[in-house]
Design a protein around this motif. Structure first.
Motif, PDB file in Angstrom:
ATOM      1  N   GLY A  66     -53.532   9.256  12.272  1.00 26.20           N
ATOM      2  CA  GLY A  66     -53.974   7.710  13.052  1.00 26.20           C
ATOM      3  C   GLY A  66     -55.041   7.875  14.273  1.00 26.20           C
ATOM      4  O   GLY A  66     -55.433   9.124  14.456  1.00 26.20           O
TER       5      GLY A  66
ATOM      6  N   TYR B 216     -52.818  13.676  14.984  1.00 27.29           N
ATOM      7  CA  TYR B 216     -51.848  14.005  13.995  1.00 27.29           C
ATOM      8  C   TYR B 216     -50.898  15.001  14.467  1.00 27.29           C
ATOM      9  O   TYR B 216     -50.659  14.844  15.223  1.00 27.29           O
TER      10      TYR B 216
ATOM     11  N   SER C 114     -46.723   2.829  24.328  1.00 25.11           N
ATOM     12  CA  SER C 114     -45.705   2.329  25.443  1.00 25.11           C
ATOM     13  C   SER C 114     -45.685   1.175  25.717  1.00 25.11           C
ATOM     14  O   SER C 114     -45.231   0.291  26.583  1.00 25.11           O
TER      15      SER C 114
ATOM     16  N   MET D  93     -51.630   4.882  23.943  1.00 30.90           N
ATOM     17  CA  MET D  93     -50.209   4.214  24.374  1.00 30.90           C
ATOM     18  C   MET D  93     -49.836   3.278  24.895  1.00 30.90           C
ATOM     19  O   MET D  93     -49.752   2.334  24.861  1.00 30.90           O
TER      20      MET D  93
ATOM     21  N   ASP E 164     -52.534  -7.909   7.294  1.00 28.01           N
ATOM     22  CA  ASP E 164     -52.889  -6.875   7.544  1.00 28.01           C
ATOM     23  C   ASP E 164     -52.942  -5.968   5.959  1.00 28.01           C
ATOM     24  O   ASP E 164     -52.728  -6.693   4.964  1.00 28.01           O
TER      25      ASP E 164
ATOM     26  N   ASN F 144     -49.257   3.813   9.256  1.00 32.97           N
ATOM     27  CA  ASN F 144     -49.736   3.463  10.163  1.00 32.97           C
ATOM     28  C   ASN F 144     -49.977   4.359  11.371  1.00 32.97           C
ATOM     29  O   ASN F 144     -48.880   5.074  11.427  1.00 32.97           O
TER      30      ASN F 144
ATOM     31  N   VAL G 185     -54.260  -7.476   2.277  1.00 37.11           N
ATOM     32  CA  VAL G 185     -55.411  -8.700   3.117  1.00 37.11           C
ATOM     33  C   VAL G 185     -55.469  -8.226   3.926  1.00 37.11           C
ATOM     34  O   VAL G 185     -55.746  -8.160   5.043  1.00 37.11           O
TER      35      VAL G 185
ATOM     36  N   THR H 103     -53.534  -3.191   4.674  1.00 38.98           N
ATOM     37  CA  THR H 103     -52.855  -2.121   4.413  1.00 38.98           C
ATOM     38  C   THR H 103     -51.300  -3.102   3.676  1.00 38.98           C
ATOM     39  O   THR H 103     -51.031  -3.876   3.977  1.00 38.98           O
TER      40      THR H 103
ATOM     41  N   GLY I 293     -46.858  16.899  18.078  1.00 44.32           N
ATOM     42  CA  GLY I 293     -48.115  15.863  17.516  1.00 44.32           C
ATOM     43  C   GLY I 293     -50.240  15.631  18.811  1.00 44.32           C
ATOM     44  O   GLY I 293     -49.085  16.649  19.544  1.00 44.32           O
ATOM     45  N   GLY I 294     -50.763  15.665  18.323  1.00 46.07           N
ATOM     46  CA  GLY I 294     -52.344  15.842  19.518  1.00 46.07           C
ATOM     47  C   GLY I 294     -53.230  15.961  18.501  1.00 46.07           C
ATOM     48  O   GLY I 294     -53.579  15.350  17.573  1.00 46.07           O
TER      49      GLY I 294
ATOM     50  N   CYS J 272     -55.367  -8.057  16.865  1.00 45.59           N
ATOM     51  CA  CYS J 272     -54.673  -6.706  16.919  1.00 45.59           C
ATOM     52  C   CYS J 272     -55.139  -5.769  15.817  1.00 45.59           C
ATOM     53  O   CYS J 272     -54.210  -5.217  15.383  1.00 45.59           O
TER      54      CYS J 272
ATOM     55  N   GLY K 104     -50.662  -3.951  13.046  1.00 50.30           N
ATOM     56  CA  GLY K 104     -50.015  -2.282  14.028  1.00 50.30           C
ATOM     57  C   GLY K 104     -48.950  -2.907  15.369  1.00 50.30           C
ATOM     58  O   GLY K 104     -48.196  -3.640  14.789  1.00 50.30           O
TER      59      GLY K 104
HETATM   60  C1  LIG Z   1     -51.448  12.684  17.341  1.00 53.46           C
HETATM   61  C2  LIG Z   1     -51.025  10.422  17.623  1.00 53.46           C
HETATM   62  C3  LIG Z   1     -50.190  10.840  18.814  1.00 53.46           C
HETATM   63  C4  LIG Z   1     -49.369   9.167  19.537  1.00 53.46           C
HETATM   64  N1  LIG Z   1     -48.489   9.142  20.396  1.00 53.46           N
HETATM   65  C5  LIG Z   1     -47.958   7.709  21.285  1.00 53.46           C
HETATM   66  C6  LIG Z   1     -47.011   7.963  21.423  1.00 53.46           C
HETATM   67  O1  LIG Z   1     -46.147   9.318  22.368  1.00 53.46           O
HETATM   68  N2  LIG Z   1     -47.081   6.953  23.116  1.00 53.46           N
HETATM   69  C7  LIG Z   1     -47.917   5.531  22.905  1.00 53.46           C
HETATM   70  O2  LIG Z   1     -47.846   4.817  23.503  1.00 53.46           O
HETATM   71  N3  LIG Z   1     -49.073   5.971  22.030  1.00 53.46           N
HETATM   72  C8  LIG Z   1     -49.038   7.182  20.691  1.00 53.46           C
HETATM   73  N4  LIG Z   1     -50.232   7.339  19.884  1.00 53.46           N
HETATM   74  C9  LIG Z   1     -51.099   5.802  20.280  1.00 53.46           C
HETATM   75  C10 LIG Z   1     -50.517   4.666  18.882  1.00 53.46           C
HETATM   76  O3  LIG Z   1     -50.125   5.449  18.191  1.00 53.46           O
HETATM   77  C11 LIG Z   1     -51.379   4.145  19.422  1.00 53.46           C
HETATM   78  O4  LIG Z   1     -51.800   3.083  20.445  1.00 53.46           O
HETATM   79  C12 LIG Z   1     -50.772   2.442  18.095  1.00 53.46           C
HETATM   80  O5  LIG Z   1     -50.014   2.933  17.641  1.00 53.46           O
HETATM   81  C13 LIG Z   1     -51.803   1.779  17.637  1.00 53.46           C
HETATM   82  O6  LIG Z   1     -51.323   0.120  17.378  1.00 53.46           O
HETATM   83  P1  LIG Z   1     -52.147  -0.863  16.936  1.00 53.46           P
HETATM   84  O7  LIG Z   1     -51.044  -2.289  16.755  1.00 53.46           O
HETATM   85  O8  LIG Z   1     -53.148  -1.323  18.414  1.00 53.46           O
HETATM   86  O9  LIG Z   1     -53.066  -0.899  16.140  1.00 53.46           O
HETATM   87  P2  LIG Z   1     -52.625  -0.163  14.026  1.00 53.46           P
HETATM   88  O10 LIG Z   1     -51.372   0.369  14.807  1.00 53.46           O
HETATM   89  O11 LIG Z   1     -53.725   1.271  14.052  1.00 53.46           O
HETATM   90  O12 LIG Z   1     -52.519  -1.458  13.966  1.00 53.46           O
HETATM   91  C14 LIG Z   1     -53.585  -2.125  13.800  1.00 53.46           C
HETATM   92  C15 LIG Z   1     -53.880  -2.947  12.266  1.00 53.46           C
HETATM   93  O13 LIG Z   1     -55.177  -3.785  12.210  1.00 53.46           O
HETATM   94  C16 LIG Z   1     -55.645  -3.960  10.239  1.00 53.46           C
HETATM   95  N5  LIG Z   1     -56.172  -4.236  10.576  1.00 53.46           N
HETATM   96  C17 LIG Z   1     -57.719  -3.619  10.825  1.00 53.46           C
HETATM   97  N6  LIG Z   1     -58.433  -4.612  10.502  1.00 53.46           N
HETATM   98  C18 LIG Z   1     -58.449  -5.492   9.934  1.00 53.46           C
HETATM   99  C19 LIG Z   1     -58.975  -6.804   8.666  1.00 53.46           C
HETATM  100  N7  LIG Z   1     -60.478  -6.826   9.082  1.00 53.46           N
HETATM  101  N8  LIG Z   1     -58.079  -7.230   8.554  1.00 53.46           N
HETATM  102  C20 LIG Z   1     -56.941  -7.387   8.137  1.00 53.46           C
HETATM  103  N9  LIG Z   1     -56.169  -6.278   8.928  1.00 53.46           N
HETATM  104  C21 LIG Z   1     -57.016  -5.457   9.849  1.00 53.46           C
HETATM  105  C22 LIG Z   1     -54.884  -1.856  10.226  1.00 53.46           C
HETATM  106  O14 LIG Z   1     -54.578  -2.022   8.514  1.00 53.46           O
HETATM  107  C23 LIG Z   1     -53.620  -1.664  11.485  1.00 53.46           C
HETATM  108  O15 LIG Z   1     -52.636  -1.979  10.533  1.00 53.46           O
HETATM  109  C24 LIG Z   1     -50.702   8.293  19.387  1.00 53.46           C
HETATM  110  C25 LIG Z   1     -50.947   8.029  18.951  1.00 53.46           C
HETATM  111  C26 LIG Z   1     -51.328   9.363  17.810  1.00 53.46           C
HETATM  112  C27 LIG Z   1     -52.603   9.641  16.923  1.00 53.46           C
END
Ligand SMILES: Cc1cc2nc3c(=O)[nH]c(=O)nc-3n(C[C@H](O)[C@H](O)[C@H](O)COP(=O)(O)OP(=O)(O)OC[C@H]3O[C@@H](n4cnc5c(N)ncnc54)[C@H](O)[C@@H]3O)c2cc1C
Length: 415
Positions: A352, A275, A385, A382, A31, A38, A221, A33, A308-309, A251, A10
């Motif tokens: 998401g 969504y 952010s 966030m 990852d 995502n 994977v 997926t 979104g919300g 992460c 992500g």
């Molecule tokens: C409606 C909505 C609006 C938002 N708006 C904002 C915004 O305006 N500003 C902002 O800062 N944030 C916003 N966010 C939040 C933001 O989208 C998330 O905080 C951020 O995308 C999280 O990123 P991440 O990398 O932590 O997680 P993810 O993007 O979920 O990535 C985690 C990854 O880990 C992988 N994974 C997990 N377990 C395993 C495993 N066992 N083996 C292999 N892979 C694995 C998953 O497949 C996934 O791809 C919003 C969220 C939503 C739902």
């Protein structure tokens, strides 16, 4: 040379890989997926140093309870009798107090300001090859009710007290900012230091850039376990085999609790489902905004605008609840009566899972009991952010450098 393995592709994983690569490390990103769509691709893309209050704050419990009786409300905790959810809710309840908020503010502010500065640097460095559709025009918190007006103005004063810019806008100020259409609001607070970008442009660029820099991607994977001994992980186990690791950074977003369990400790985490959908931007909305009573984010990108919300605390269930999408949709004309809205087809609805820790603070730092494992997750609302700041901090820790930032509140083993 053994590589550093980043689990989770992500935005947090990709920014971590980005800074590790810049530091000269050999990096593998895994990852489960295909890394196409995502949580990190369809969110509102807001960069919000103004968001200094964690989700776990006073008032959230009473609001959450009243919202639980509406199928279209912006916040919802599934009333399931499931142990993980009950534990998470109890920890959330314990954190939702003034003391916790006061303690959290400098932490959230510092990592967000670091990230914003890193985004500006990133944008300049790559300006010739990618348009992130980044607008540094601030964020307008629109409100319609006296109750929310009072909360938002109090919050503006708090933000100013902490050195952030905040302006209180009248309806005529708002009309000047949005000349193309009526905005139904009693007023707004503008945070000029906030920004927004296209999360999918950012995500797709990072993937392409990292691949060109010889970062290896293992998509589709799933990590199923770890080979560990003497406080170290030596390999990551996947369905297709073992991958030797010198260091590991997790992460895993909303799925991070399962990864922590494989390492033998508890990391309270719940997915906060939300969504979004795009609409043709007619008449054109120009200013990124939050429709505060409905907690809907509005992110304009020229000809299109994303709404979104909703925050459904729902584990890792990814099904779409159309009633909640309707709640977002109905907010559009409630605030912009003349906007030509069209309910999206199901396939146009993005969903998401925000990785939500129970105290609303991310987990950034060493995994308890391990010398070569770190976590970067739990960024909740966030993640975009705070992503560059998190990636930079994790790279520093990984390199054995002390972080310039106090990370105590982000400790991975704090619960
Ligand atoms: C409606 C909505 C609006 C938002 N708006 C904002 C915004 O305006 N500003 C902002 O800062 N944030 C916003 N966010 C939040 C933001 O989208 C998330 O905080 C951020 O995308 C999280 O990123 P991440 O990398 O932590 O997680 P993810 O993007 O979920 O990535 C985690 C990854 O880990 C992988 N994974 C997990 N377990 C395993 C495993 N066992 N083996 C292999 N892979 C694995 C998953 O497949 C996934 O791809 C919003 C969220 C939503 C739902």
């Amino acid at each position: 040379m053994k590589s550093t393995i980043v689990i989770g592709g992500g935005i947090i994983g990709l920014f971590t890989a980005y800074y590790l690569n810049k530091a000269g490390r050999e990096v593998i990103v895994i990852d489960k997926t295909d890394m196409q769509v995502n949580t990190s691709t369809g969110n509102a893309g807001m960069i919000v140093p103004s968001h200094i209050i964690p989700l776990a704050a006073p008032g959230m419990i009473s609001k959450g309870i009243s919202w639980m009786f509406s199928s279209k409300s912006p916040f919802y905790i599934h009333p399931k009798l499931e142990r993980k959810l009950l534990e998470w809710s109890w920890l959330f309840y314990r954190s939702a107090n003034t003391k916790h908020v006061e303690k959290s503010i400098p932490y959230l502010k510092n990592i967000s300001l670091l990230s914003k500065a890193l985004y500006q640097e990133f944008r300049l460095e790559h300006a010739d090859v990618v348009d992130l559709e980044m607008a540094e025009k601030g964020l307008m918190m629109l409100y319609q009710t006296a109750e929310v007006e009072k909360e938002e103005i109090e919050f503006a004063h708090l933000a100013r007290h902490h050195g952030l810019e905040a302006e209180i806008l009248s309806p005529s100020d708002i009309a000047k900012i949005e000349p193309n259409l009526e905005v139904k609001a009693r007023g707004a607070v503008m945070f000029p230091g906030d920004a927004h970008l296209s999360p999918s442009s950012l995500y797709n660029f990072l993937k392409k850039y990292l691949a060109a820099k010889k970062v290896t991607f293992h998509s589709n994977v799933t990590v199923q376990g770890f080979e560990k001994s003497g406080g170290k992980v030596s390999a990551v186990i996947t369905k297709t085999g073992r991958i030797p690791a010198e260091k590991v950074i997790l992460c895993g977003g909303a799925w991070s609790a399962e990864l922590a369990q494989m390492l033998g400790f508890k990391l309270p985490m719940m997915g906060g489902k939300g969504y979004s959908f795009l609409q043709e931007n007619r008449p054109k909305i120009q200013q990124a905004a939050i429709l505060t009573e409905m907690k809907v984010a509005v992110s304009p990108y020229g000809g299109m605008v994303r709404f979104g919300g909703t925050m459904e605390i729902a584990g890792t269930d990814e099904s779409i609840n159309l009633n909640r999408v309707k709640g977002i949709f109905e907010s559009i004309n409630r605030y912009y009566p003349g906007f030509e809205s069209k309910f999206p087809d199901k396939e146009q609805i993005w969903k998401g899972l925000r990785p939500c820790s129970p105290d609303g603070l991310p987990y950034i730092g060493a995994a308890p009991g391990y010398q070569n494992v770190w976590f970067g997750t739990g960024h909740g609302m966030m993640g975009i952010s705070m992503a560059p700041g998190t990636g930079k901090i994790l790279t520093d820790l990984h390199q054995g450098h002390a972080s310039t930032m106090d990370l105590k509140a982000f400790e991975v083993g704090r619960f």
